[in-house]
Design a protein around this motif. Structure first.
Motif, PDB file in Angstrom:
ATOM      1  N   MET A   1       3.861  -5.805 -11.607  1.00 16.33           N
ATOM      2  CA  MET A   1       3.913  -4.724 -10.143  1.00 16.33           C
ATOM      3  C   MET A   1       4.888  -5.606  -9.048  1.00 16.33           C
ATOM      4  SD  MET A   1       0.792  -4.171  -8.735  1.00 16.33           S
ATOM      5  CE  MET A   1      -0.077  -2.355  -7.646  1.00 16.33           C
ATOM      6  N   LEU A   2       5.948  -5.337  -8.847  1.00 14.42           N
ATOM      7  CA  LEU A   2       6.166  -5.779  -8.011  1.00 14.42           C
ATOM      8  C   LEU A   2       5.457  -5.670  -6.168  1.00 14.42           C
ATOM      9  CD1 LEU A   2       9.531  -3.809  -8.722  1.00 14.42           C
ATOM     10  CD2 LEU A   2       8.682  -6.396  -9.439  1.00 14.42           C
ATOM     11  N   TYR A   3       5.868  -6.950  -5.325  1.00 12.33           N
ATOM     12  CA  TYR A   3       5.711  -6.713  -4.253  1.00 12.33           C
ATOM     13  C   TYR A   3       6.557  -5.906  -3.030  1.00 12.33           C
ATOM     14  CZ  TYR A   3       3.960  -8.506   0.199  1.00 12.33           C
ATOM     15  OH  TYR A   3       3.840  -8.294   1.687  1.00 12.33           O
ATOM     16  N   PRO A   4       5.832  -4.858  -2.387  1.00 11.95           N
ATOM     17  CA  PRO A   4       6.144  -4.047  -1.430  1.00 11.95           C
ATOM     18  C   PRO A   4       7.871  -4.200  -0.892  1.00 11.95           C
ATOM     19  CG  PRO A   4       4.311  -3.899  -1.188  1.00 11.95           C
ATOM     20  CD  PRO A   4       4.274  -4.516  -2.115  1.00 11.95           C
ATOM     21  N   ARG A   5       8.520  -4.641  -0.511  1.00 10.57           N
ATOM     22  CA  ARG A   5       9.521  -4.784   0.089  1.00 10.57           C
ATOM     23  C   ARG A   5      10.909  -3.688   0.500  1.00 10.57           C
ATOM     24  NH1 ARG A   5       9.956  -9.993  -0.839  1.00 10.57           N
ATOM     25  NH2 ARG A   5       9.087 -10.419  -3.054  1.00 10.57           N
ATOM     26  N   GLU A   6      11.791  -4.089   1.526  1.00  9.51           N
ATOM     27  CA  GLU A   6      12.445  -3.314   2.232  1.00  9.51           C
ATOM     28  C   GLU A   6      13.670  -3.562   1.689  1.00  9.51           C
ATOM     29  OE1 GLU A   6      10.646  -2.036   6.535  1.00  9.51           O
ATOM     30  OE2 GLU A   6      12.052  -3.620   6.277  1.00  9.51           O
ATOM     31  N   THR A   7      14.804  -2.920   0.786  1.00  5.56           N
ATOM     32  CA  THR A   7      16.060  -2.724   0.891  1.00  5.56           C
ATOM     33  C   THR A   7      17.030  -1.723   1.481  1.00  5.56           C
ATOM     34  OG1 THR A   7      16.238  -1.768  -1.416  1.00  5.56           O
ATOM     35  CG2 THR A   7      15.193  -4.444  -1.156  1.00  5.56           C
ATOM     36  N   ARG A   8      18.188  -1.587   1.426  1.00  7.35           N
ATOM     37  CA  ARG A   8      19.029  -0.178   1.401  1.00  7.35           C
ATOM     38  C   ARG A   8      18.346   0.458   0.862  1.00  7.35           C
ATOM     39  NH1 ARG A   8      24.957  -0.880  -2.274  1.00  7.35           N
ATOM     40  NH2 ARG A   8      24.067  -2.008  -3.912  1.00  7.35           N
ATOM     41  N   THR A   9      17.957   0.621  -0.282  1.00  8.71           N
ATOM     42  CA  THR A   9      17.277   1.277  -0.845  1.00  8.71           C
ATOM     43  C   THR A   9      15.732   2.106  -0.457  1.00  8.71           C
ATOM     44  OG1 THR A   9      16.814   1.003  -3.030  1.00  8.71           O
ATOM     45  CG2 THR A   9      19.151   2.444  -2.701  1.00  8.71           C
ATOM     46  N   ARG A  10      14.983   1.466   0.188  1.00  7.54           N
ATOM     47  CA  ARG A  10      13.354   1.168   0.257  1.00  7.54           C
ATOM     48  C   ARG A  10      12.706   0.859   1.454  1.00  7.54           C
ATOM     49  NH1 ARG A  10      10.590  -0.711  -4.901  1.00  7.54           N
ATOM     50  NH2 ARG A  10      11.595  -0.204  -6.539  1.00  7.54           N
ATOM     51  N   GLU A  11      12.385   2.115   1.789  1.00  6.85           N
ATOM     52  CA  GLU A  11      11.744   1.681   3.251  1.00  6.85           C
ATOM     53  C   GLU A  11       9.906   1.539   2.724  1.00  6.85           C
ATOM     54  OE1 GLU A  11      11.956   4.451   6.418  1.00  6.85           O
ATOM     55  OE2 GLU A  11      13.977   4.948   5.073  1.00  6.85           O
ATOM     56  N   VAL A  12       9.620   0.498   3.432  1.00  3.70           N
ATOM     57  CA  VAL A  12       7.971  -0.307   3.295  1.00  3.70           C
ATOM     58  C   VAL A  12       7.333   0.078   4.822  1.00  3.70           C
ATOM     59  CG1 VAL A  12       6.293  -1.901   4.003  1.00  3.70           C
ATOM     60  CG2 VAL A  12       8.573  -1.680   2.435  1.00  3.70           C
ATOM     61  N   LYS A  13       6.446   1.183   4.781  1.00  7.80           N
ATOM     62  CA  LYS A  13       5.308   1.229   6.264  1.00  7.80           C
ATOM     63  C   LYS A  13       3.992   0.976   5.843  1.00  7.80           C
ATOM     64  CE  LYS A  13       4.271   5.577   9.181  1.00  7.80           C
ATOM     65  NZ  LYS A  13       5.206   6.591   9.442  1.00  7.80           N
ATOM     66  N   ASP A  14       3.474  -0.248   6.945  1.00  5.97           N
ATOM     67  CA  ASP A  14       2.043  -0.441   7.283  1.00  5.97           C
ATOM     68  C   ASP A  14       1.180   0.018   7.870  1.00  5.97           C
ATOM     69  OD1 ASP A  14       0.476  -2.287   7.178  1.00  5.97           O
ATOM     70  OD2 ASP A  14       2.069  -4.760   7.908  1.00  5.97           O
ATOM     71  N   LEU A  15       0.658   0.071   6.557  1.00  4.06           N
ATOM     72  CA  LEU A  15      -0.950   1.216   7.908  1.00  4.06           C
ATOM     73  C   LEU A  15      -1.397   0.308   8.629  1.00  4.06           C
ATOM     74  CD1 LEU A  15      -0.804   4.134   4.784  1.00  4.06           C
ATOM     75  CD2 LEU A  15       0.621   3.719   6.948  1.00  4.06           C
ATOM     76  N   SER A  16      -1.781  -1.260   8.131  1.00  4.35           N
ATOM     77  CA  SER A  16      -2.006  -2.484   8.814  1.00  4.35           C
ATOM     78  C   SER A  16      -2.586  -2.467  10.314  1.00  4.35           C
ATOM     79  CB  SER A  16      -1.354  -3.115   8.906  1.00  4.35           C
ATOM     80  OG  SER A  16      -1.364  -3.939   7.670  1.00  4.35           O
ATOM     81  N   GLY A  17      -3.486  -2.337  10.757  1.00  4.97           N
ATOM     82  CA  GLY A  17      -3.691  -2.234  12.470  1.00  4.97           C
ATOM     83  C   GLY A  17      -5.571  -1.353  12.426  1.00  4.97           C
ATOM     84  N   ILE A  18      -5.635  -0.379  13.640  1.00  6.03           N
ATOM     85  CA  ILE A  18      -7.140  -0.176  13.372  1.00  6.03           C
ATOM     86  C   ILE A  18      -7.620   1.280  12.955  1.00  6.03           C
ATOM     87  CG2 ILE A  18      -9.253   1.044  16.046  1.00  6.03           C
ATOM     88  CD1 ILE A  18      -8.365  -2.573  15.563  1.00  6.03           C
ATOM     89  N   TRP A  19      -8.925   1.495  12.325  1.00  6.42           N
ATOM     90  CA  TRP A  19      -8.480   2.572  11.349  1.00  6.42           C
ATOM     91  C   TRP A  19     -10.159   2.958  12.276  1.00  6.42           C
ATOM     92  CZ3 TRP A  19      -7.582   3.568   5.049  1.00  6.42           C
ATOM     93  CH2 TRP A  19      -5.879   2.572   5.495  1.00  6.42           C
ATOM     94  N   ARG A  20     -10.834   3.584  11.607  1.00  9.30           N
ATOM     95  CA  ARG A  20     -11.662   4.665  11.677  1.00  9.30           C
ATOM     96  C   ARG A  20     -13.102   4.432  10.230  1.00  9.30           C
ATOM     97  NH1 ARG A  20      -8.828   7.987  13.080  1.00  9.30           N
ATOM     98  NH2 ARG A  20      -8.561   9.763  11.483  1.00  9.30           N
ATOM     99  N   PHE A  21     -14.125   3.988  11.005  1.00  9.34           N
ATOM    100  CA  PHE A  21     -14.810   3.441   9.621  1.00  9.34           C
ATOM    101  C   PHE A  21     -16.177   4.116   9.817  1.00  9.34           C
ATOM    102  CE2 PHE A  21     -17.917   0.101   9.182  1.00  9.34           C
ATOM    103  CZ  PHE A  21     -17.530  -0.644   7.565  1.00  9.34           C
ATOM    104  N   LYS A  22     -16.688   4.271   8.913  1.00  9.70           N
ATOM    105  CA  LYS A  22     -18.129   4.348   8.620  1.00  9.70           C
ATOM    106  C   LYS A  22     -18.795   3.647   7.565  1.00  9.70           C
ATOM    107  CE  LYS A  22     -21.133   8.403  10.066  1.00  9.70           C
ATOM    108  NZ  LYS A  22     -21.232  10.527  10.184  1.00  9.70           N
TER     109      LYS A  22
END
Ligand code: E9O
Length: 593
Positions: A1-22
Motif C-alpha cells: 500500500m502506497l502513501y499518497p503523494r503528489e506527482t506530475r500525474t497524481r493529486e492529493v487533497k487533504d480533508l483534515s480540518g474541522i468536521w461535524r461530530f455527534k
C-alpha cells in the motif's frame, strides 16, 4: 500500500480540518447517514475526540460517534481514479458517501482506502460520513471487553470498557483523511529491498500495476541521488539497480535516494509515483545486530502517540518536536509501542535517521488459559489470531519500504508462559518471516527466561523489566544483583542478543528527594544508572530503550497520577533530570556501545 503523494500525474487533497461530530444515540435506526447531521458539534481531524470538549460523557463514551464533512471534487478529476484514504480510525469504522455505505474497517492503527468513483459527484459537493466505534473485544487488537455490572451498587445496564493495556483508549479519526487521484491504470504497489556488496549498493524493486488495459503499459524505474542526479534507468515491473560507491543509510547519515516509477502507455506517462530509498541492510548474527555490516547499539526510548488535548491525533508540531528531542538527547532508535504509528512519523524517522522497532497493536494479551482473577470469561482465541495475522499483513504491506524500520515486534508482554502461547506466536511469527525475510522479528517479553515458551521463535530477546519498581519497590540496592542474574540467564538459555525494551520509574517532575525515594527525579536517575552499569558489563546486551519518552494518558486508576509518569520528558515535552543524564551517557557512547 502506497502513501499518497503528489506527482506530475497524481493529486492529493487533504480533508483534515474541522468536521461535524455527534455522539450516537440511535444513529443507524434513524439513518443519520442519509442527511446532514443535526445538532452536530465541531471536531478537529485528526485528533482523538475525548479531550476536545468539556463533557466527560464524550470523553468516556462507549460506542459509536459520527463524523461528517463535505468536500468538492474538481471537474478536472473526471477521468481519474479517485481514492479516499483514512490514515486511521480508532477502532472500527463505517464510511458513507452521499448516504451510501462505501467501506468498513476493523483495527484502529492502520490505514484503509476505497475507490469512490462510483459514489462520488464530480464537480459538486459530496457528503462524507464516518461512523467510529471504540468497543474492544477479544477479536480485536488490542483486545478488551465490556464489563456489565449486575449488582445492587450500579444502576441497571451500567457497563464499562475494560482493557489490560496501560494507555487511555483514545478514539476518533487519528490520522489524516485524504483524497488522491491516479490514472485508471495505476501503480498499485512498489516493493524495494536493498543489499550491499562492499561499496556497491543494490536496489531491487518490484512494481504491481492494476486497472484497465494494464497489459498495454510498460514501466520505467529511475533512481536519483539526493541532488536529483540520475543514477540509472531500467524498464520492467521488476529489476535491480546497482549504485557504485553508494552512500548507505544510517543514523549518522540518513541518506535517501529517490526511486521514480513511471507507467507509460503509447509513449505517454500516465501514472507516476516516487519512493525515498535508503540503502541499508540489517542482520542479527551471534551476539550482535548489524546495520550495513557494522555492529549497532540501540539507544532510545519506547514512545506513545500521545499529547495534551490531541490525544492520539497526529500533529506535525508534536511530531517534529519529538524528533528534535530524540536528537537532542542522543538517541538513535525507538519502538512504536504499542501499535503501528502514523506513516508520517515513519517518513520522518527515515529522514532523521532513527532505527525503529515497528510493533503490532498486540498488547494486553495477558492470558491464554488462566488468570481467573480477571473478570472476563473470554481469552485470546481463534478470532484474535485471525485478526492478528491480518494486522501483520497490513502492517508489513504499509511499512515494508521504510529504511528506518529495522525489526518487527509482533506483541508486547503477552502471557508467553501459558499453554497455547507457542502455537499462537509460531503462526504469527511464521507469517512475518514469510512476508518479510529481510528483517529480524521479536516479541517483547515481560516473562522470565525459564518460563517463556516463545523465546526460541525470535531473533532478538526483548525484555521489559522493572526491578525496584513493580518488584521490590524502593530497593535500588537490588537492581544490579537481580538484573545481571536474569540477563545472563537469557543469554545462557537462548544465545541471542538482548535489548531491554522497557525499564523506568514513575517520576513526578519537580519531586525531589535525597536519598532518592520513589517518584522523585533523583530516584529515576539512580535507577537508570544502576541498570546502565549492568548493560555496560554484558556484551550480549545490544540496546536500551527507556520506558517512556514522555508522560502519557492512561485510564483512571489508583496507580496512576494523571497518567503514567515514567516519561523522561513531561507530557508537555520538558526534560526531567533523567533526560540530562541520558544525554550525557548517549552522546559519549560509541555507535557500538
Ligand atoms: C507496558 C507498558 O505499556 N509495560 C508496563 C508499563 C508500566 O509502566 C506500561 O505502561 O506499567 C510495565 C509492565 C510491568 C510488568 C510488571 C511485572 C510485575 C512483577 C512483580
Amino acid at each position: 500500500m502506497l502513501y499518497p503523494r503528489e506527482t506530475r500525474t497524481r493529486e492529493v487533497k487533504d480533508l483534515s480540518g474541522i468536521w461535524r461530530f455527534k455522539v450516537d444515540r440511535e444513529g443507524y435506526e434513524q439513518r443519520w447517514f442519509e442527511k446532514p447531521l443535526e445538532d452536530a458539534i465541531l471536531m478537529p481531524v485528526p485528533s482523538s475526540y475525548n479531550d476536545i470538549t468539556q463533557d466527560e460523557s464524550i470523553r468516556d463514551h462507549i460506542g459509536d460517534v459520527w463524523y461528517e464533512r463535505s468536500f468538492y471534487i474538481p471537474e478536472g478529476w473526471k477521468d481519474k481514479r479517485i481514492v479516499l484514504r483514512v490514515g486511521s480510525a480508532t477502532h472500527h469504522a463505517r464510511v458513507f458517501l452521499n448516504g451510501k455505505e462505501i467501506t468498513q474497517n476493523k483495527g484502529g492503527f492502520l490505514p484503509f482506502e476505497v475507490e469512490i468513483n462510483k459514489f462520488a459527484q464530480i464537480g459538486c459537493e459530496n457528503r462524507l460520513t464516518i461512523v467510529i466505534n471504540n468497543i474492544l473485544d477479544w477479536s480485536c487488537l488490542p483486545p478488551g471487553f465490556i464489563r456489565e455490572y449486575n449488582d445492587p451498587m450500579h444502576p441497571e445496564g451500567y457497563k464499562t470498557q475494560e482493557y489490560l493495556f496501560d494507555f487511555f483508549n483514545y478514539s476518533g479519526i487519528h490520522r489524516p483523511v485524504m483524497l488522491y487521484t491516479t490514472s485508471k491504470t495505476y501503480i498499485e504497489d512498489i516493493k524495494v529491498e536493498t543489499q550491499i556488496d562492499d561499496k556497491k549498493g543494490i536496489v531491487c524493486f518490484k512494481v504491481v500495476v492494476n486497472g484497465e488495459k494494464k497489459d498495454e503499459c510498460h514501466i520505467e524505474a529511475t533512481l536519483y541521488d539526493k541532488d536529483g542526479g540520475q543514477i540509472a534507468k531500467v524498464e520492467g515491473p521488476e529489476g535491480m539497480i546497482e549504485v557504485e560507491n553508494a552512500i548507505f543509510w544510517e543514523p549518522s547519515n540518513p541518506y535517501l535516494y529517490k526511486l521514480n516509477v513511471t507507467l507509460v502507455r503509447d509513449g505517454k506517462a500516465i501514472d507516476e509515483y516516487y519512493l525515498p530509498v535508503g540503502i541499508r541492510t540489517v542482520e542479527v548474527k551471534g551476539k550482535r545486530l548489524y546495520l550495513n555490516g557494522k555492529p549497532m547499539y540501540l539507544k532510545g526510548l519506547a514512545k506513545h502517540e500521545d499529547s495534551d488535548i490531541r490525544g492520539k491525533g497526529y500533529d506535525p508540531v508534536i511530531a517534529v518536536k519529538d524528533f528534535n528531542l530524540l536528537k537532542w538527547i542522543g538517541a538513535n532508535s525507538f519502538r512504536t509501542s504499542h501499535y503501528p504509528y502514523a506513516e508520517e512519523i515513519l517518513n520522518l524517522a527515515d529522514e532523521y535517521g532513527f532505527l525503529v522497532i515497528d510493533e503490532a497493536p498486540a498488547v494486553g494479551m495477558n492470558f491464554f488459559n488462566k488468570n481467573e482473577k480477571v473478570f472476563t470469561p473470554e481469552r485470546v482465541n481463534q478470532k484474535t489470531l485471525e485478526h492478528h495475522l491480518e494486522v501483520i499483513r497490513r502492517l508489513i504491506a504499509r511499512d515494508k519500504n521504510h529504511p528506518s524500520v529495522i525489526m518487527w515486534s509482533v506483541a508486547n508482554e503477552a502471557a508467553t508462559y501459558e499453554d497455547g502461547a507457542y502455537e499462537y506466536f509460531k503462526r504469527v511469527i511464521d507469517e512475518v518471516r514469510k512476508l518479510d525475510p529481510t528483517r529480524p522479528v521479536t516479541l517483547v517479553e515481560s516473562s522470565f527466561p525459564d518460563e517463556t515458551k516463545v523465546a526460541s521463535l525470535v531473533d532478538v530477546i526483548c525484555v521489559n523489566r522493572y526491578y525496584s519498581w513493580y518488584s521490590d519497590p524502593g530497593r535500588l540496592d537490588l537492581i544490579e544483583f537481580q538484573l545481571e542474574k536474569e540477563l545472563k540467564r537469557w543469554f545462557e538459555l537462548y544465545q541471542k542478543p538482548v535489548i531491554i525494551t522497557e525499564y523506568g520509574a514513575d517520576t513526578i517532575a519537580g519531586f525531589h528527594s535525597s536519598p532518592p525515594m520513589m517518584f522523585s527525579e533523583e530516584y529515576q536517575c539512580e535507577m537508570l544508572k544502576r541498570y546502565h552499569r549492568v548493560f555496560d558489563r554484558l556484551d550480549f546486551v545490544i540496546g536500551e530503550h527507556i520506558w517512556n519518552f514522555a508522560d502519557f494518558a492512561t485510564k483512571q486508576e489508583v496507580r496512576r497520577v494523571m497518567g503514567n509518569r515514567k516519561g523522561i520528558f513531561t507530557r508537555q515535552r520538558q526534560p526531567k533530570m533523567a533526560a540530562f543524564l541520558l544525554k550525557k551517557r548517549w552522546e559519549s557512547m560509541k555507535e557500538n556501545k
